[in-house]
Every structure is written in C-alpha cells, then in structure tokens.
Design a protein around this motif. Structure first.
Motif, PDB file in Angstrom:
ATOM      1  N   UNK A   2       0.826  -1.216   0.000  1.00  0.00           N
ATOM      2  CA  UNK A   2       0.000   0.000   0.000  1.00  0.00           C
ATOM      3  C   UNK A   2       0.856   1.259   0.000  1.00  0.00           C
ATOM      4  N   UNK A   3       1.907   1.269   0.806  1.00  0.00           N
ATOM      5  CA  UNK A   3       2.786   2.444   0.868  1.00  0.00           C
ATOM      6  C   UNK A   3       3.484   2.682  -0.464  1.00  0.00           C
ATOM      7  N   UNK A   4       3.942   1.617  -1.111  1.00  0.00           N
ATOM      8  CA  UNK A   4       4.617   1.756  -2.397  1.00  0.00           C
ATOM      9  C   UNK A   4       3.657   2.255  -3.478  1.00  0.00           C
ATOM     10  N   UNK A   5       2.442   1.731  -3.503  1.00  0.00           N
ATOM     11  CA  UNK A   5       1.447   2.178  -4.489  1.00  0.00           C
ATOM     12  C   UNK A   5       1.103   3.644  -4.256  1.00  0.00           C
ATOM     13  N   UNK A   6       0.859   4.017  -3.011  1.00  0.00           N
ATOM     14  CA  UNK A   6       0.507   5.412  -2.707  1.00  0.00           C
ATOM     15  C   UNK A   6       1.653   6.361  -3.040  1.00  0.00           C
ATOM     16  N   UNK A   7       2.887   5.947  -2.743  1.00  0.00           N
ATOM     17  CA  UNK A   7       4.031   6.801  -3.069  1.00  0.00           C
ATOM     18  C   UNK A   7       4.153   6.970  -4.577  1.00  0.00           C
ATOM     19  N   UNK A   8       3.930   5.905  -5.328  1.00  0.00           N
ATOM     20  CA  UNK A   8       3.997   5.993  -6.785  1.00  0.00           C
ATOM     21  C   UNK A   8       2.924   6.932  -7.317  1.00  0.00           C
ATOM     22  N   UNK A   9       1.729   6.863  -6.751  1.00  0.00           N
ATOM     23  CA  UNK A   9       0.639   7.742  -7.195  1.00  0.00           C
ATOM     24  C   UNK A   9       0.929   9.213  -6.917  1.00  0.00           C
ATOM     25  N   UNK A  10       1.789   9.507  -5.959  1.00  0.00           N
ATOM     26  CA  UNK A  10       2.135  10.889  -5.641  1.00  0.00           C
ATOM     27  C   UNK A  10       3.155  11.467  -6.618  1.00  0.00           C
ATOM     28  N   UNK A  11       3.757  10.621  -7.439  1.00  0.00           N
ATOM     29  CA  UNK A  11       4.727  11.075  -8.427  1.00  0.00           C
ATOM     30  C   UNK A  11       3.978  11.824  -9.534  1.00  0.00           C
ATOM     31  N   UNK A  12       4.410  13.036  -9.882  1.00  0.00           N
ATOM     32  CA  UNK A  12       3.730  13.821 -10.922  1.00  0.00           C
ATOM     33  C   UNK A  12       3.635  13.106 -12.273  1.00  0.00           C
ATOM     34  N   UNK A  13       4.511  12.157 -12.536  1.00  0.00           N
ATOM     35  CA  UNK A  13       4.462  11.410 -13.788  1.00  0.00           C
ATOM     36  C   UNK A  13       3.146  10.648 -13.920  1.00  0.00           C
ATOM     37  N   UNK A  14       2.574  10.260 -12.784  1.00  0.00           N
ATOM     38  CA  UNK A  14       1.350   9.459 -12.794  1.00  0.00           C
ATOM     39  C   UNK A  14       0.103  10.270 -12.456  1.00  0.00           C
ATOM     40  N   UNK A  15       0.154  11.585 -12.591  1.00  0.00           N
ATOM     41  CA  UNK A  15      -0.974  12.438 -12.221  1.00  0.00           C
ATOM     42  C   UNK A  15      -2.208  12.186 -13.086  1.00  0.00           C
ATOM     43  N   UNK A  16      -2.036  11.627 -14.271  1.00  0.00           N
ATOM     44  CA  UNK A  16      -3.154  11.366 -15.165  1.00  0.00           C
ATOM     45  C   UNK A  16      -3.963  10.129 -14.750  1.00  0.00           C
ATOM     46  N   UNK A  17      -3.423   9.316 -13.859  1.00  0.00           N
ATOM     47  CA  UNK A  17      -4.105   8.100 -13.426  1.00  0.00           C
ATOM     48  C   UNK A  17      -5.161   8.406 -12.367  1.00  0.00           C
ATOM     49  N   UNK A  18      -6.208   7.634 -12.380  1.00  0.00           N
ATOM     50  CA  UNK A  18      -7.260   7.753 -11.372  1.00  0.00           C
ATOM     51  C   UNK A  18      -6.836   6.941 -10.146  1.00  0.00           C
ATOM     52  N   UNK A  19      -6.539   7.610  -9.016  1.00  0.00           N
ATOM     53  CA  UNK A  19      -6.074   6.876  -7.820  1.00  0.00           C
ATOM     54  C   UNK A  19      -7.035   5.780  -7.377  1.00  0.00           C
ATOM     55  N   UNK A  20      -8.321   6.026  -7.450  1.00  0.00           N
ATOM     56  CA  UNK A  20      -9.293   5.009  -7.012  1.00  0.00           C
ATOM     57  C   UNK A  20      -9.182   3.747  -7.870  1.00  0.00           C
ATOM     58  N   UNK A  21      -8.993   3.919  -9.152  1.00  0.00           N
ATOM     59  CA  UNK A  21      -8.858   2.771 -10.060  1.00  0.00           C
ATOM     60  C   UNK A  21      -7.576   1.994  -9.762  1.00  0.00           C
ATOM     61  N   UNK A  22      -6.479   2.722  -9.570  1.00  0.00           N
ATOM     62  CA  UNK A  22      -5.196   2.086  -9.288  1.00  0.00           C
ATOM     63  C   UNK A  22      -5.238   1.332  -7.963  1.00  0.00           C
ATOM     64  N   UNK A  23      -5.797   1.942  -6.948  1.00  0.00           N
ATOM     65  CA  UNK A  23      -5.878   1.281  -5.632  1.00  0.00           C
ATOM     66  C   UNK A  23      -6.751   0.046  -5.727  1.00  0.00           C
ATOM     67  N   UNK A  24      -7.852   0.123  -6.482  1.00  0.00           N
ATOM     68  CA  UNK A  24      -8.704  -1.053  -6.662  1.00  0.00           C
ATOM     69  C   UNK A  24      -7.953  -2.166  -7.395  1.00  0.00           C
ATOM     70  N   UNK A  25      -7.172  -1.816  -8.414  1.00  0.00           N
ATOM     71  CA  UNK A  25      -6.376  -2.829  -9.145  1.00  0.00           C
ATOM     72  C   UNK A  25      -5.290  -3.409  -8.259  1.00  0.00           C
ATOM     73  N   UNK A  26      -4.745  -2.590  -7.367  1.00  0.00           N
ATOM     74  CA  UNK A  26      -3.642  -3.061  -6.530  1.00  0.00           C
ATOM     75  C   UNK A  26      -4.116  -4.066  -5.481  1.00  0.00           C
ATOM     76  N   UNK A  27      -5.359  -3.984  -5.104  1.00  0.00           N
ATOM     77  CA  UNK A  27      -5.904  -4.918  -4.110  1.00  0.00           C
ATOM     78  C   UNK A  27      -5.975  -6.308  -4.714  1.00  0.00           C
TER      79      UNK A  27
END
Length: 99
Positions: free
Chosen positions: A74-99
């Motif tokens: 969870x910490x690694x996924x959240x840290x990656x989502x905070x990277x500006x390179x991934x700002x176009x991604x929907x965090x809710x979708x990514x977190x759901x996929x990561x589960x």
C-alpha cells in the motif's frame, strides 16, 4: 476581499502540508519495513505493469507480493501515485487494481 485571499492561501497551505505529510508517512513506512528490498526486480516490474498498466502477475511474483505484505504494498502504491508522472491516473482505479 483581503480575507478571501488569506483564506485561499490558508487552504493551499493546508493541502500542500497534507501532501507532504502523506509522502513522508509513506516514505517512513517503506524505510522502516525495508519494503524496497523484499521483492526481486523482475517481480517488481511485473507487479508494477499489472497495477499501473495492463497485464497479469505470475504465481511466482504473486507469492513475492504476498511476502512483501499489505503495509509495504500500500505504501509503495501510494508513493507511486504521488509522483507527478502518474498524475493522469485515477487513484481510485489504481488502488482497486492493486488490491
């Protein structure tokens, strides 16, 4: 009018502090749990591709991911989502996929 400007500055400051604190919290979790050393690079890349792009994860890498643990994952996924390179991604979708 001046109070509106002060209020706006306070809101921006609050939001910025929240993001910085979240980043420090994730970084601290990753460091304290040695999260970055618990998976081999091939499995890290496979898991990353599976979560942030499209693909599946092999049984071997799934096992390494389980050993990594939920806290690190969870910490690694959240840290990656905070990277500006991934700002176009929907965090809710990514977190759901990561589960």
């Amino acid at each position: 009018m001046a109070s509106l400007n002060v209020y706006s500055v306070l809101v921006v400051l609050f939001l910025t502090c929240g993001v910085v604190m979240a980043t420090k919290e994730n970084d601290q979790i990753i460091k304290e749990n040695n999260c970055e050393t618990k998976m081999g690079l091939p499995c890290v890349l496979e898991a990353f591709t599976s979560i942030f792009n499209t693909g599946s994860i092999s049984n071997k890498c799934c096992s390494e991911l389980v050993v990594l643990g939920k806290v690190c994952h969870s910490a690694l996924v959240k840290r990656t989502l905070q990277n500006p390179v991934f700002k176009y991604l929907n965090p809710a979708t990514i977190i759901a996929k990561s589960i």
